[in-house]
Design a protein around this motif. Structure first.
Motif, PDB file in Angstrom:
ATOM      1  N   ALA A  84     -76.853 -31.826  36.696  1.00  0.00           N
ATOM      2  CA  ALA A  84     -78.232 -31.804  37.200  1.00  0.00           C
ATOM      3  C   ALA A  84     -78.313 -31.300  38.638  1.00  0.00           C
ATOM      4  O   ALA A  84     -79.371 -30.881  39.097  1.00  0.00           O
ATOM      5  CB  ALA A  84     -78.837 -33.206  37.114  1.00  0.00           C
ATOM      6  N   SER A  85     -77.215 -31.338  39.358  1.00  0.00           N
ATOM      7  CA  SER A  85     -77.211 -30.934  40.770  1.00  0.00           C
ATOM      8  C   SER A  85     -77.272 -29.412  40.897  1.00  0.00           C
ATOM      9  O   SER A  85     -76.824 -28.682  40.027  1.00  0.00           O
ATOM     10  CB  SER A  85     -75.943 -31.473  41.438  1.00  0.00           C
ATOM     11  N   ASP A  86     -77.832 -28.929  42.026  1.00  0.00           N
ATOM     12  CA  ASP A  86     -77.883 -27.482  42.281  1.00  0.00           C
ATOM     13  C   ASP A  86     -76.568 -26.960  42.832  1.00  0.00           C
ATOM     14  O   ASP A  86     -76.441 -25.783  43.141  1.00  0.00           O
ATOM     15  CB  ASP A  86     -78.960 -27.168  43.337  1.00  0.00           C
ATOM     16  N   CYS A  87     -75.596 -27.831  42.982  1.00  0.00           N
ATOM     17  CA  CYS A  87     -74.352 -27.454  43.645  1.00  0.00           C
ATOM     18  C   CYS A  87     -73.534 -26.465  42.804  1.00  0.00           C
ATOM     19  O   CYS A  87     -73.772 -26.297  41.619  1.00  0.00           O
ATOM     20  CB  CYS A  87     -73.507 -28.708  43.884  1.00  0.00           C
ATOM     21  N   VAL A  88     -72.582 -25.821  43.448  1.00  0.00           N
ATOM     22  CA  VAL A  88     -71.542 -25.093  42.721  1.00  0.00           C
ATOM     23  C   VAL A  88     -70.552 -26.143  42.244  1.00  0.00           C
ATOM     24  O   VAL A  88     -70.020 -26.914  43.043  1.00  0.00           O
ATOM     25  CB  VAL A  88     -70.833 -24.068  43.633  1.00  0.00           C
TER      26      VAL A  88
ATOM     27  N   GLU B 241     -69.191 -24.197  50.424  1.00  0.00           N
ATOM     28  CA  GLU B 241     -70.471 -24.535  51.030  1.00  0.00           C
ATOM     29  C   GLU B 241     -70.490 -26.043  51.160  1.00  0.00           C
ATOM     30  O   GLU B 241     -70.061 -26.760  50.254  1.00  0.00           O
ATOM     31  CB  GLU B 241     -71.612 -24.050  50.124  1.00  0.00           C
ATOM     32  N   ARG B 242     -70.993 -26.535  52.282  1.00  0.00           N
ATOM     33  CA  ARG B 242     -70.956 -27.976  52.535  1.00  0.00           C
ATOM     34  C   ARG B 242     -72.343 -28.605  52.421  1.00  0.00           C
ATOM     35  O   ARG B 242     -73.313 -27.896  52.625  1.00  0.00           O
ATOM     36  CB  ARG B 242     -70.362 -28.207  53.931  1.00  0.00           C
ATOM     37  N   PRO B 243     -72.402 -29.895  52.118  1.00  0.00           N
ATOM     38  CA  PRO B 243     -71.284 -30.819  51.918  1.00  0.00           C
ATOM     39  C   PRO B 243     -70.430 -30.499  50.681  1.00  0.00           C
ATOM     40  O   PRO B 243     -70.956 -30.137  49.631  1.00  0.00           O
ATOM     41  CB  PRO B 243     -71.955 -32.179  51.724  1.00  0.00           C
ATOM     42  N   PHE B 244     -69.128 -30.671  50.871  1.00  0.00           N
ATOM     43  CA  PHE B 244     -68.148 -30.466  49.800  1.00  0.00           C
ATOM     44  C   PHE B 244     -67.686 -31.853  49.324  1.00  0.00           C
ATOM     45  O   PHE B 244     -67.021 -32.576  50.059  1.00  0.00           O
ATOM     46  CB  PHE B 244     -66.988 -29.651  50.353  1.00  0.00           C
ATOM     47  N   VAL B 245     -68.096 -32.199  48.116  1.00  0.00           N
ATOM     48  CA  VAL B 245     -67.772 -33.508  47.553  1.00  0.00           C
ATOM     49  C   VAL B 245     -66.698 -33.351  46.484  1.00  0.00           C
ATOM     50  O   VAL B 245     -66.845 -32.539  45.564  1.00  0.00           O
ATOM     51  CB  VAL B 245     -69.029 -34.170  46.937  1.00  0.00           C
ATOM     52  N   VAL B 246     -65.624 -34.109  46.622  1.00  0.00           N
ATOM     53  CA  VAL B 246     -64.530 -34.062  45.654  1.00  0.00           C
ATOM     54  C   VAL B 246     -64.504 -35.364  44.869  1.00  0.00           C
ATOM     55  O   VAL B 246     -64.558 -36.451  45.460  1.00  0.00           O
ATOM     56  CB  VAL B 246     -63.182 -33.850  46.377  1.00  0.00           C
ATOM     57  N   ILE B 247     -64.468 -35.262  43.562  1.00  0.00           N
ATOM     58  CA  ILE B 247     -64.377 -36.454  42.710  1.00  0.00           C
ATOM     59  C   ILE B 247     -62.989 -36.471  42.091  1.00  0.00           C
ATOM     60  O   ILE B 247     -62.590 -35.509  41.424  1.00  0.00           O
ATOM     61  CB  ILE B 247     -65.429 -36.418  41.584  1.00  0.00           C
ATOM     62  N   LEU B 248     -62.260 -37.539  42.321  1.00  0.00           N
ATOM     63  CA  LEU B 248     -60.904 -37.631  41.773  1.00  0.00           C
ATOM     64  C   LEU B 248     -60.750 -38.897  40.954  1.00  0.00           C
ATOM     65  O   LEU B 248     -61.174 -39.982  41.363  1.00  0.00           O
ATOM     66  CB  LEU B 248     -59.871 -37.631  42.908  1.00  0.00           C
ATOM     67  N   GLY B 249     -60.149 -38.729  39.787  1.00  0.00           N
ATOM     68  CA  GLY B 249     -59.906 -39.894  38.944  1.00  0.00           C
ATOM     69  C   GLY B 249     -58.684 -39.650  38.091  1.00  0.00           C
ATOM     70  O   GLY B 249     -57.776 -38.935  38.498  1.00  0.00           O
TER      71      GLY B 249
ATOM     72  N   ALA C 267     -75.514 -40.119  43.682  1.00  0.00           N
ATOM     73  CA  ALA C 267     -76.302 -39.730  44.856  1.00  0.00           C
ATOM     74  C   ALA C 267     -75.517 -38.739  45.713  1.00  0.00           C
ATOM     75  O   ALA C 267     -76.070 -37.748  46.204  1.00  0.00           O
ATOM     76  CB  ALA C 267     -76.680 -40.968  45.665  1.00  0.00           C
ATOM     77  N   ALA C 268     -74.238 -38.981  45.876  1.00  0.00           N
ATOM     78  CA  ALA C 268     -73.398 -38.069  46.666  1.00  0.00           C
ATOM     79  C   ALA C 268     -73.344 -36.688  46.010  1.00  0.00           C
ATOM     80  O   ALA C 268     -73.382 -35.656  46.682  1.00  0.00           O
ATOM     81  CB  ALA C 268     -71.990 -38.644  46.813  1.00  0.00           C
ATOM     82  N   VAL C 269     -73.264 -36.676  44.684  1.00  0.00           N
ATOM     83  CA  VAL C 269     -73.223 -35.417  43.937  1.00  0.00           C
ATOM     84  C   VAL C 269     -74.553 -34.674  44.065  1.00  0.00           C
ATOM     85  O   VAL C 269     -74.586 -33.455  44.220  1.00  0.00           O
ATOM     86  CB  VAL C 269     -72.892 -35.695  42.451  1.00  0.00           C
ATOM     87  N   ARG C 270     -75.655 -35.432  44.035  1.00  0.00           N
ATOM     88  CA  ARG C 270     -76.985 -34.835  44.176  1.00  0.00           C
ATOM     89  C   ARG C 270     -77.120 -34.072  45.495  1.00  0.00           C
ATOM     90  O   ARG C 270     -77.712 -33.012  45.543  1.00  0.00           O
ATOM     91  CB  ARG C 270     -78.043 -35.952  44.125  1.00  0.00           C
ATOM     92  N   ASP C 271     -76.547 -34.622  46.551  1.00  0.00           N
ATOM     93  CA  ASP C 271     -76.693 -34.022  47.883  1.00  0.00           C
ATOM     94  C   ASP C 271     -75.630 -32.979  48.190  1.00  0.00           C
ATOM     95  O   ASP C 271     -75.616 -32.406  49.278  1.00  0.00           O
ATOM     96  CB  ASP C 271     -76.611 -35.126  48.958  1.00  0.00           C
ATOM     97  N   ALA C 272     -74.708 -32.751  47.257  1.00  0.00           N
ATOM     98  CA  ALA C 272     -73.581 -31.843  47.534  1.00  0.00           C
ATOM     99  C   ALA C 272     -73.982 -30.384  47.362  1.00  0.00           C
ATOM    100  O   ALA C 272     -74.869 -30.057  46.571  1.00  0.00           O
ATOM    101  CB  ALA C 272     -72.428 -32.160  46.589  1.00  0.00           C
ATOM    102  N   ALA C 273     -73.331 -29.495  48.121  1.00  0.00           N
ATOM    103  CA  ALA C 273     -73.489 -28.057  47.893  1.00  0.00           C
ATOM    104  C   ALA C 273     -72.344 -27.562  47.001  1.00  0.00           C
ATOM    105  O   ALA C 273     -72.486 -26.607  46.250  1.00  0.00           O
ATOM    106  CB  ALA C 273     -73.484 -27.295  49.210  1.00  0.00           C
ATOM    107  N   THR C 274     -71.194 -28.227  47.116  1.00  0.00           N
ATOM    108  CA  THR C 274     -70.043 -27.907  46.270  1.00  0.00           C
ATOM    109  C   THR C 274     -69.447 -29.204  45.734  1.00  0.00           C
ATOM    110  O   THR C 274     -69.273 -30.159  46.498  1.00  0.00           O
ATOM    111  CB  THR C 274     -68.947 -27.174  47.085  1.00  0.00           C
ATOM    112  N   VAL C 275     -69.152 -29.236  44.442  1.00  0.00           N
ATOM    113  CA  VAL C 275     -68.456 -30.376  43.854  1.00  0.00           C
ATOM    114  C   VAL C 275     -67.198 -29.875  43.143  1.00  0.00           C
ATOM    115  O   VAL C 275     -67.245 -28.914  42.381  1.00  0.00           O
ATOM    116  CB  VAL C 275     -69.340 -31.130  42.830  1.00  0.00           C
ATOM    117  N   LEU C 276     -66.095 -30.513  43.459  1.00  0.00           N
ATOM    118  CA  LEU C 276     -64.855 -30.265  42.719  1.00  0.00           C
ATOM    119  C   LEU C 276     -64.492 -31.566  42.028  1.00  0.00           C
ATOM    120  O   LEU C 276     -64.433 -32.622  42.667  1.00  0.00           O
ATOM    121  CB  LEU C 276     -63.734 -29.848  43.678  1.00  0.00           C
TER     122      LEU C 276
END
Ligand code: ADP
Ligand code: MG
Length: 397
Positions: A344-348, A187-195, A309-318
């Protein structure tokens, strides 16, 4: 194509060989963390309740192909018996006479645990004769050990040539659902966090996710190689100058694919990192370039704000890879703040990678994420788009 699961299998009266992950920490015969035993219970209970004759097998530690009592699974049999509320038989070896007669003696709904697979070299060698011996104990096969599914071992691949059906348990089913299906059709937006530590560890993951994500947020030491690629300075930060071209190619691909690709605008830097001692020396927040004598150890407050903020607006976070050296409290802020935002986000929200899962647990937010992968290396290989031998070997639905 979907992989067959234990829900597609009739097992009453049948001997079912089940590859589980009981690679638990054992100190002086005592299990110090039984998370993995707990995690295997749904699959075991499902088989027991349906009258299967359950034969469990696992590795523990690295006994290097020979018997070593320090790596015996015997303590696990006792712990498992307690959790299941029924006896768990234990065979002193995973193949041979004793294992065979213990398997034959099983009644419907009874459970047997075999001794450590890696007491035999044939396990990691995926030796054909060893695999056949293992398989001869049973009629059907279940794999529920995602953490070893990226290796073609006798217990993950070899045995599947002799048993039918070959299906996955609940744990692997869940891994495939979240790491596979969900990230392929997010589900989009799909936000990926890489570190994490290195671009070189993660470049194939970055490459694969550049095909799927809407936004990629970079943190950890990996960010410094990207900063170098953009002509910036990173001082004494952990960076890989020989990976600058690779980083540049990723930046190009992001542009081409219309992926928003963000690097930290500010960093916590320190003057005297002592990882073992858990101290950083003098610290400060720096925007942009990092001078010599300073080492980047975490993302700064502006970056935390922007990424949250990006995570807050995401529908999916990986999320894979900590934002900083989270093992030291003073440089764990970025990682824990992002964990809080994800929770805290509603995202998956899907967390992959050994250290990332550790960091989420430490942050206290693990109850509020959708899924945490149980496979460190396996989850990375899967996210790279690689076929996992232990999954490929299973029947398709
Ligand atoms: P995962 O196991 O989740 O895939 P990695 O193994 O790639 O994650 O990275 C985890 C490690 O990266 C941690 O031990 C952490 O201390 C380290 N790390 C993160 N940021 C930095 C940094 N700025 N400098 C040095 N090491 C870092
Ligand atoms: Mg790691």
């Amino acid at each position: 194509m979907a992989t067959k699961t234990i829900k597609d299998m009739e097992c009453r009266g049948k001997r079912v060989l089940v590859r589980v992950d009981f690679n638990v920490p054992v100190e002086n015969g005592a299990i110090s963390d039984d998370t993995r035993i707990e995690a295997a219970l749904p699959t075991i209970r499902h088989l027991v309740e349906r009258g299967g004759r359950v034969i469990l097998m696992s590795h523990l530690g690295r006994p290097k192909g020979k018997r070593d009592e320090a790596y015996s699974l015997a303590p696990v049999a006792a712990a498992l018996s307690e959790k299941l509320g029924q006896p768990v038989a234990f065979a002193n070896d995973c193949v041979g006479e004793e294992a065979a007669s213990a398997a034959d003696a099983l009644g419907d709904g009874e459970v047997l645990l075999l001794e450590n697979l890696r007491f035999h070299k044939g396990e990691t060698d995926n030796d054909a004769a060893f695999a056949k011996d293992l398989a001869s104990l049973a009629e059907m096969y279940v794999n529920d050990a995602f953490g070893t599914a990226h290796r073609a071992h006798a217990s993950t691949e070899g045995v599947t040539h002799h048993l039918s059906p070959c299906v996955c348990g609940f744990l692997i089913e869940k891994e495939l659902k979240f790491l596979g299906d969900w990230t392929s059709r997010p589900e989009r937006p799909f936000v990926v966090i890489l570190g994490g530590a290195k671009v070189s560890d993660k470049i194939s993951v970055i490459d694969a996710l550049l095909e799927k994500a809407d936004t990629i947020l970079i943190g950890g030491a990996m960010a410094y190689t990207f900063r170098l690629a953009l002509g910036g300075k990173v001082g004494d930060s952990l960076a890989e100058p020989d990976k600058v071209e690779t980083a540049r190619a990723a930046l190009e691909k992001a542009k081409k694919n219309g992926v928003t690709f963000l690097l930290p605008e500010d960093n916590l830097v320190c003057g005297d990192l002592d990882f073992k001692g858990g101290s950083l020396g003098e610290t400060k927040i720096i925007e942009g370039d990092i001078e010599d004598g300073w080492e980047g150890v975490d993302i700064g407050p502006k970056t935390i704000e922007r990424y949250s903020a990006a995570v807050r607006d995401a529908a999916t976070v990986l999320w894979n890879g900590p934002m900083g050296i989270f093992e030291i409290a003073a440089s764990a802020k970025g990682t824990f703040a992002i964990a809080e935002a994800v929770a805290a986000s509603d995202c998956v929200s899907i967390i992959g990678g050994g250290d990332s899962v550790k960091a989420i647990k430490q942050s206290g937010h693990s109850a509020n994420v959708s899924f945490m992968s149980t496979g460190g290396g396996a989850s990375l290989e899967f996210l790279e788009g690689k076929q996992l031998p232990g999954v490929v070997a299973l029947d398709k639905a």
